[in-house]
Scaffold this active site. Structure first.
Site, short mmCIF file in Angstrom:
data_model
loop_
_atom_site.label_atom_id
_atom_site.label_comp_id
_atom_site.label_asym_id
_atom_site.label_seq_id
_atom_site.Cartn_x
_atom_site.Cartn_y
_atom_site.Cartn_z
N LYS A 143 0.88 -1.08 -0.04
CA LYS A 143 -0.11 -0.10 -0.15
C LYS A 143 0.77 1.35 -0.01
O LYS A 143 0.47 2.40 -0.89
CB LYS A 143 -0.81 -0.11 1.22
CG LYS A 143 -1.38 1.28 1.53
CD LYS A 143 -2.35 1.27 2.84
CE LYS A 143 -2.41 2.64 3.48
NZ LYS A 143 -1.52 3.14 4.16
N ASN A 144 1.75 1.38 0.92
CA ASN A 144 2.59 2.67 1.19
C ASN A 144 3.65 2.83 0.05
O ASN A 144 4.08 4.05 -0.31
CB ASN A 144 3.16 2.70 2.59
CG ASN A 144 2.27 2.86 3.61
OD1 ASN A 144 1.08 3.26 3.33
ND2 ASN A 144 2.38 2.61 4.80
N CYS A 147 -5.10 8.48 8.52
CA CYS A 147 -5.51 7.93 9.98
C CYS A 147 -5.19 8.90 11.06
O CYS A 147 -4.32 9.79 11.15
CB CYS A 147 -4.65 6.56 10.15
SG CYS A 147 -4.98 5.00 9.27
N ARG A 161 -0.14 15.29 13.12
CA ARG A 161 0.47 14.64 11.66
C ARG A 161 1.08 15.85 11.09
O ARG A 161 0.53 16.08 10.01
CB ARG A 161 -0.34 13.78 10.96
CG ARG A 161 -0.63 12.34 11.68
CD ARG A 161 -1.31 11.49 10.98
NE ARG A 161 -0.55 11.02 9.94
CZ ARG A 161 -0.80 9.69 9.34
NH1 ARG A 161 -1.80 9.22 9.34
NH2 ARG A 161 0.11 9.27 8.47
N ASP A 170 3.49 0.57 12.24
CA ASP A 170 2.10 0.17 11.51
C ASP A 170 2.04 -1.38 11.93
O ASP A 170 0.99 -1.97 11.39
CB ASP A 170 2.30 0.20 9.96
CG ASP A 170 2.36 1.78 9.56
OD1 ASP A 170 1.96 2.54 10.44
OD2 ASP A 170 2.72 2.04 8.51
N ARG A 222 -8.94 0.09 3.55
CA ARG A 222 -7.99 1.13 2.90
C ARG A 222 -6.82 0.35 2.51
O ARG A 222 -6.02 0.84 1.65
CB ARG A 222 -7.66 2.03 4.01
CG ARG A 222 -8.97 3.05 4.23
CD ARG A 222 -8.52 4.28 5.04
NE ARG A 222 -7.23 4.67 4.75
CZ ARG A 222 -6.42 5.48 5.49
NH1 ARG A 222 -6.42 5.48 6.61
NH2 ARG A 222 -5.09 5.51 5.05
N1 EPU Z 1 6.77 14.52 11.34
C1 EPU Z 1 7.26 15.61 11.57
N2 EPU Z 1 7.22 16.73 10.62
C2 EPU Z 1 6.92 16.27 9.18
C3 EPU Z 1 6.50 14.78 8.91
C4 EPU Z 1 6.58 14.08 10.04
O1 EPU Z 1 7.08 16.05 12.61
O2 EPU Z 1 6.92 17.06 8.68
C5 EPU Z 1 6.64 13.56 12.42
C6 EPU Z 1 5.42 12.67 12.62
O3 EPU Z 1 4.64 13.47 13.61
C7 EPU Z 1 5.77 11.51 13.03
C8 EPU Z 1 6.95 11.26 12.50
O4 EPU Z 1 7.58 12.21 12.16
O5 EPU Z 1 5.89 11.49 14.61
C9 EPU Z 1 7.13 10.25 11.48
O6 EPU Z 1 6.00 10.52 10.47
P1 EPU Z 1 6.31 10.06 8.87
O7 EPU Z 1 6.27 11.56 8.29
O8 EPU Z 1 7.53 9.13 8.69
O9 EPU Z 1 4.81 9.46 8.50
P2 EPU Z 1 4.20 9.64 7.35
O10 EPU Z 1 4.72 9.70 6.22
O11 EPU Z 1 2.95 10.60 7.48
C10 EPU Z 1 3.92 6.92 6.50
C11 EPU Z 1 2.90 6.07 6.59
C12 EPU Z 1 2.27 5.65 7.79
C13 EPU Z 1 3.62 5.28 8.70
C14 EPU Z 1 4.28 6.39 9.01
C15 EPU Z 1 5.62 5.90 9.73
C16 EPU Z 1 2.10 6.34 4.18
C17 EPU Z 1 1.08 6.80 3.44
N3 EPU Z 1 1.92 6.34 5.49
O12 EPU Z 1 3.28 8.31 7.18
O13 EPU Z 1 1.51 4.48 7.56
O14 EPU Z 1 2.71 4.82 10.07
O15 EPU Z 1 4.98 6.51 7.58
O16 EPU Z 1 6.21 4.73 9.07
O17 EPU Z 1 3.06 6.04 3.92
C18 EPU Z 1 -0.32 3.24 7.75
O18 EPU Z 1 0.03 2.46 6.64
O19 EPU Z 1 -1.22 2.37 8.76
C19 EPU Z 1 0.39 4.26 8.18
C20 EPU Z 1 -0.25 5.11 9.05
#
Ligand code: EPU
Length: 434
Positions: free
Chosen positions: A22-23, A117, A123, A309, A401
């Site tokens: 998915k991701n 989510c 986020r 995850d 999803r």
């Molecule tokens: N963060 C910041 N600033 C940013 C971005 C992130 O402070 O600009 C912080 C977040 O608050 C968090 C940490 O950095 O504490 C990690 O966030 P990340 O950006 O890595 O998460 P994401 O890209 O929003 C993706 C996956 C999530 C998964 C996370 C961590 C996708 C679409 N989503 O989210 O997947 O939990 O990486 O591995 O790729 C899921 O599949 O269920 C899911 C939620």
């Protein structure tokens, strides 16, 4: 209203084929916007987040042709608009990848604020914006629910970007934006998840010049144009881990097919500590649990650490282990909204800030349950499969999803799970933000 009705207590036996990640899919589909040609994508999972991504591209003018249920062709040669609709982006997190892709290709993007989510905490996307700004974009985030990003010259300029937190989304977005930028970009403190490497491989196969994906430092030499080609998406590490956790919780023996063993090491290591047997054979894992589960401690970390995850699914396994386990969530500020649902089933869990103290119980008992996000929903499915008695899980659109045909796959393993449709009750409907 659609719900899962699960009669638990049956060990799982058989084989399950893991779908595309998915991701990775939700990053690679938007990345097709960077390509001035036709991208043929194989091993696309059939899940609702992917459907939304494809619709988002179609709204911008991409031509999408479905070749078979897992293969699509995306033609982004004639994009009409760089502004998204409002409603669709709000339904998935990955819509923020449209900013990097549109900005990289056209020098401008207007994308409605992403959804995704809700774990009960913030986020932020400050690191994405930091990257775009360093490459010369002006970014405004508070204009009628849209993020506006643009460059005066129409083309981003390569830059050195140090990420203050290891962010999957920011690493992917900056990589996309940099692929067609003028000059070199370096991302330091980059995320290393398998889908980061998959995106880099996809872009490189279309003509990009990206090195170091999968390490802390990614170097991108901007090119003038990406052209089309064929690319197969990697298998889903988290879907595979979820089936492993299901076998751990219910007992039984399942061959998990179509995986990349290296991606599973962080999950396998923890299940071995719990007394689950895991045997690797090429691109399969044989998972068996025939003795009582043992306690362990788990801390989530960016890859190659234990994935956040998988945290809800692993916590569910530990509710049935002998002794007390500690689970620490260190990626998200909060991700324990499912715990109250597990407690309804008899689980003994106490959450203290980022740590869950899980005291193992002899068994869980079926109950009416509500999924609060994708992985929380997966955890409840696992709990219900292992529990004595019948559980009904609502808000299952969260699960759909990210898990292709979860009901069919579990039924093939001997689970008693049914998808039941009931007429909506007035006032209780609405998909909301997923
Ligand atoms: N963060 C910041 N600033 C940013 C971005 C992130 O402070 O600009 C912080 C977040 O608050 C968090 C940490 O950095 O504490 C990690 O966030 P990340 O950006 O890595 O998460 P994401 O890209 O929003 C993706 C996956 C999530 C998964 C996370 C961590 C996708 C679409 N989503 O989210 O997947 O939990 O990486 O591995 O790729 C899921 O599949 O269920 C899911 C939620």
């Amino acid at each position: 209203m659609t719900k899962y009705v699960i009669s638990g207590g049956r060990p799982l036996f058989g084989e399950v084929e893991i779908s595309g990640a998915k991701n990775a899919a939700v990053a690679i589909i938007p990345a097709a916007l960077l390509v001035d040609g036709v991208c043929r994508l194989e091993n696309i999972p059939q899940i609702s987040d992917v459907t939304i991504c494809l619709k988002l591209l179609e709204q911008l003018g991409a031509q999408i042709r479905s070749i078979n249920p897992h293969t699509v062709e995306i033609d982004c040669r004639h994009i009409r608009s760089t502004r998204t609709s409002y409603d669709l982006p709000c339904r998935i997190r990955a819509s923020y990848y449209l900013i990097g892709a549109l900005l990289g290709r056209f020098g401008t993007a207007e994308v409605a604020m992403p959804g995704g989510c809700n774990f009960g905490g913030p986020r932020p996307i400050d690191q994405h914006i930091k990257g775009f700004t360093a490459m010369g974009a002006q970014v405004f985030t508070a204009e009628g629910g849209f993020i506006h990003a643009s460059t005066e010259s129409g083309r981003l300029k390569g830059a050195s970007i140090y990420l203050d937190v290891v962010s999957v989304g920011a690493t992917i977005n900056i990589m996309m934006a940099a692929a067609l930028a003028e000059g070199n970009t370096v991302i330091d403190n980059a995320a290393k998840e398998p889908h980061i490497v998959d995106l880099a491989n996809f872009l490189n196969s279309m003509g990009a010049n990206i090195r170091g994906a999968g390490t802390d430092t990614i170097k991108i030499q901007g090119v003038d144009r990406l052209s089309g080609g064929t690319y197969a998406i990697i298998p889903d590490q988290i879907e595979a881990g979820t089936y492993m956790a299901a076998v751990a919780a219910t007992g039984g023996q399942v061959l998990i097919k179509n995986i990349i063993p290296k991606h599973m090491d962080c999950i396998t290591a923890k299940l071995l500590e719990c007394g689950v047997e895991v045997e690797q054979q090429d691109d399969t894992l044989l998972v068996r649990r025939s003795s009582p589960l043992k306690r362990t401690n788990v801390k989530t970390l960016p890859y190659p650490g234990f994935p956040t995850d998988m945290q809800p699914q692993m916590t569910t396994v530990l509710t049935l282990a002998q002794g007390t386990s500690l689970v620490t969530e260190s990626v998200w500020s909060s991700r324990y909204r499912y715990v109250d649902e597990l407690k309804r089933m008899g689980a003994k869990i106490q959450v203290d800030d980022k740590t869950a103290i899980v005291e193992g119980v002899d068994h869980l008992t079926g109950a009416p349950l509500q999924a609060s996000d994708l992985r929380a929903g997966a955890a409840l499915v696992i709990a219900a499969l292992a529990a004595h008695g019948v559980s009904e899980i609502t808000q299952i659109y969260y699960v759909e999803r990210g898990y292709e045909n979860i009901v069919g796959k579990l039924r093939a393993l001997g689970a008693d799970i049914r998808l039941v449709e009931e007429p909506d009750q007035p006032g209780l409907t609405g998909m909301g933000v997923s």
